[in-house]
Design an enzyme around this catalytic site. Structure first.
Site, PDB file in Angstrom:
ATOM      1  N   CYS A   1       1.050 -11.682  27.719  1.00  0.00           N
ATOM      2  CA  CYS A   1       0.581 -12.923  28.324  1.00  0.00           C
ATOM      3  C   CYS A   1      -0.822 -12.652  28.884  1.00  0.00           C
ATOM      4  CB  CYS A   1       1.514 -13.357  29.469  1.00  0.00           C
ATOM      5  SG  CYS A   1       0.730 -14.560  30.566  1.00  0.00           S
TER       6      CYS A   1
ATOM      7  N   HIS B   1      -5.542 -18.789  46.160  1.00  0.00           N
ATOM      8  CA  HIS B   1      -4.810 -19.933  46.709  1.00  0.00           C
ATOM      9  C   HIS B   1      -5.628 -20.599  47.818  1.00  0.00           C
ATOM     10  CE1 HIS B   1      -1.313 -17.072  45.692  1.00  0.00           C
ATOM     11  NE2 HIS B   1      -1.456 -17.911  44.687  1.00  0.00           N
TER      12      HIS B   1
ATOM     13  N   HIS C   1      -0.774 -12.711  32.828  1.00  0.00           N
ATOM     14  CA  HIS C   1       0.041 -11.792  33.619  1.00  0.00           C
ATOM     15  C   HIS C   1       0.166 -10.402  33.010  1.00  0.00           C
ATOM     16  CE1 HIS C   1       1.221 -15.804  35.044  1.00  0.00           C
ATOM     17  NE2 HIS C   1       1.221 -15.198  36.212  1.00  0.00           N
TER      18      HIS C   1
ATOM     19  N   CYS D   1       4.522 -16.876  34.203  1.00  0.00           N
ATOM     20  CA  CYS D   1       4.154 -18.305  34.072  1.00  0.00           C
ATOM     21  C   CYS D   1       5.365 -19.195  34.294  1.00  0.00           C
ATOM     22  CB  CYS D   1       3.636 -18.628  32.677  1.00  0.00           C
ATOM     23  SG  CYS D   1       2.209 -17.709  32.165  1.00  0.00           S
TER      24      CYS D   1
ATOM     25  N   CYS E   1       7.407 -16.159  29.337  1.00  0.00           N
ATOM     26  CA  CYS E   1       6.701 -15.311  30.309  1.00  0.00           C
ATOM     27  C   CYS E   1       7.225 -15.675  31.689  1.00  0.00           C
ATOM     28  CB  CYS E   1       5.193 -15.512  30.257  1.00  0.00           C
ATOM     29  SG  CYS E   1       4.376 -14.670  31.636  1.00  0.00           S
TER      30      CYS E   1
ATOM     31  N   LYS F   1      -1.297 -11.127  42.544  1.00  0.00           N
ATOM     32  CA  LYS F   1      -0.330 -10.246  43.204  1.00  0.00           C
ATOM     33  C   LYS F   1       0.202  -9.223  42.196  1.00  0.00           C
ATOM     34  CE  LYS F   1       3.011  -8.939  45.979  1.00  0.00           C
ATOM     35  NZ  LYS F   1       2.798  -7.949  46.979  1.00  0.00           N
TER      36      LYS F   1
ATOM     37  N   LYS G   1      -8.557 -11.152  37.012  1.00  0.00           N
ATOM     38  CA  LYS G   1      -8.022 -12.228  37.840  1.00  0.00           C
ATOM     39  C   LYS G   1      -7.325 -11.618  39.049  1.00  0.00           C
ATOM     40  CE  LYS G   1      -4.551 -15.850  38.021  1.00  0.00           C
ATOM     41  NZ  LYS G   1      -3.215 -16.246  37.629  1.00  0.00           N
TER      42      LYS G   1
END
Ligand code: MSP
Length: 524
Positions: A145, A22, A148, A130, A127, A306, A303
């Protein structure tokens, strides 16, 4: 004055505190804004938070807080983090603002009135990560997914649907007429492929029997608005749009909308390249002028996210290494558009080779020699020779190269050419050996020519670096004797040479060498 510019980050979900991924887009926005100001463009930079939806309601519940209490806290954490990192959006937009809620409801009502929204039932694979239904092709070989790593939830519901298909051809036409509307180009190809097939209607509501944390549909209080439909409209809300017919939009900055650049990650390409333009066209507006799409920051090949538990905290990196190395590493090590790895080793190595041993060392060795041998004043340019002129000719090529790479979203290449120019200057010093010239009184003119050439080069570099390395730029400028600088160093200043006789400031210690923390992961 160049064209104005509108830059946006995605509206970050407030289900957890910000991570390095972010921070990257917010940093990019901040950098692009500084760069635009240097080019004499007006620029408005929006960052913000996406605060409705199921995922956030669940996080609030887990935290034992009401959704509003929870989002207030996490949104403040995002804003505070940007401030701490020295990133300065003009607005921190929140989707829970009353004006935003009103805008979304106005827009929905208009789309309903013009026949773009219908009621129907639907079964699909959802999902929650998403917050969207994925088509059958959008799951990996294990059926998860890909972003995720979670299995689909099969959902069947009666809902409201937006007719995206009606605007598909127009969207395609827009992209075909604006080949740079999505960069890097391979994402344009992906978007065109998605738009070449007929589009299913987009489910834009969620029943309040399942979720209440959202914007109520203006025409059916048993439903709230789907988060994406709500959040995307923030980009217009930030410019004063209220959802009314365009002729009645008195304070909407239409001019800025025409120059809008959304910075997004590759996982949200579909929502921005397919959903969003169809929504805009339905509202009578043009699609965004440009989507700039970045890859992921990875840790250990995955990736950073969190849900995978492998995030790097940008505040920790900042606390250990400071804002400048943080900015430089992120902008330099991500080849824009593809994934990049964060490791502590690569961070320290990049900062040491290109900041400490690069521009930092170049500035300190040059300035120290001027202080010791030329009474700390800018020397005359009278005795320069071809070697000096050849160096300056190379250095003079940097601003246009750098600006061109920025304009093409090749930020890493722009910084690579900055680092190469520093290395060229270093070679020039090694070849001309001013420290030896200083020992021979007969070489006084030659010494003045060499060091004066270097002061010219540093002066140009100090302007070029401002958007990425604002603090170093400021220190270097004052060391070069520029005492009346405006806050924004206009690009034309790259052509300004320090004036003969000007007294220099103190020799700065721009970028001390960094040490690898003993157990960095323990600190993150
Ligand atoms: N709320 C939506 C965006 C709505 S915009 C109208 C959302 N939020 S998010 O918090 O999940 O992601 C925000 C941005 O962070 C996305 O651009 C996403 O790509 C980016 N990143 C999240 N993890 C990332 C990395 N590990 N690396 C780089 N960026 C990544 O999606």
């Amino acid at each position: 004055m160049g064209k104005p510019l509108y830059i946006t980050t995605p509206l970050y979900y407030v289900n957890a505190k910000p991570h390095l991924g972010h921070a990257y887009t917010t940093l990019l926005g901040d950098t692009l804004k500084s760069f635009a100001l240097q080019q004499g463009r007006e620029c408005f930079f929006l960052a913000g938070t996406d605060e409705h939806g199921e995922k956030i309601a669940q996080s609030a519940e887990k935290a034992g807080k009401s959704p509003m209490e929870f989002v207030d806290e996490v949104a403040a954490l995002f804003e505070g983090t940007w401030k701490l990192l020295g990133l300065n959006p003009d607005i921190s937009y929140r989707t829970t603002r009353p004006s935003h809620i009103k805008l979304v409801q106005e827009a929905l009502q208009r789309l309903k009135d013009q026949g773009d929204i219908r009621f129907s039932s639907y079964t699909g694979k959802y999902c929650l990560g998403c917050e969207r239904f994925r088509t059958d092709q959008e799951w990996d070989e294990k059926g998860l997914c890909p972003d995720h790593q979670r299995p689909p939830e099969i959902r069947e519901e009666s809902n409201y649907f937006f007719n995206m298909e009606k605007y598909r051809q127009k969207t395609l036409e827009y992209y075909r007429g604006h080949s740079d509307a999505i960069v890097p180009h391979h994402y344009m190809k992906e978007a065109l492929a998605m738009l070449e097939e007929p589009l299913e209607d987009l489910c834009i509501s969620r029943p309040t029997s399942r979720i209440t944390w959202g914007i109520p549909l203006p025409f059916d209080r048993n439903y709230v608005t789907y988060v994406w439909f709500d959040a995307l409209l923030s980009y217009l809300g930030g410019l004063g749009y209220t959802g009314r017919p365009l002729a009645e939009e008195k304070s909407f900055r239409h001019d800025l909308w025409g120059q809008s650049q959304h910075l997004i990650g590759k996982d949200i390409l579909k929502t921005h390249a397919v959903y969003w333009p169809t929504m805009l066209l339905a509202l009578g507006l043009e699609p965004a002028r440009q989507l700039q799409v970045n890859g992921f920051w990875l840790t250990a090949g995955l990736k950073m996210s969190k849900s995978l538990g492998n995030v790097v905290d940008p505040v920790k990196v900042y606390e250990i290494f400071g804002a400048e190395a943080f900015r430089y590493f992120l902008m330099r090590d991500m080849s824009y558009g593809v994934d990049a790895s964060f490791t502590w080793e690569s961070f320290v190595s990049r900062a040491n080779s290109e900041l400490a041993n690069g521009i930092g060392n170049l500035a300190s060795r040059t300035l120290t020699l001027v202080h010791k041998n030329l009474e700390a004043r800018v020397p005359s340019a009278a005795h320069r020779n071809d070697e000096d002129r050849a160096l300056l000719a190379k250095v003079d090529g940097l601003p246009s190269k750098f600006a061109e790479e920025f304009a093409n979203a090749r930020y890493h290449v722009a910084l690579a050419s900055f680092a190469e120019t520093v290395a060229t200057c270093d070679r020039y010093i090694n070849d001309t050996k001013p420290w030896s010239l200083a020992k021979d009184p007969a070489q006084k003119d030659r010494l003045a020519a060499v060091l004066g050439t270097m002061l010219d080069a540093l002066s140009l570099l100090s302007v070029v670096m401002q958007s990425v390395l604002p603090e170093g730029s400021r220190k270097l400028r004052s060391a070069l004797g520029f005492t009346n600088d405006p806050e924004v160093l206009a690009w034309e200043l790259t052509g300004l040479r320090p004036k003969e006789g000007t007294p220099l400031g103190e020799v700065p210690r721009l970028y001390p060498r960094l040490e690898l923390p003993k157990d960095p992961d323990a600190t993150v």
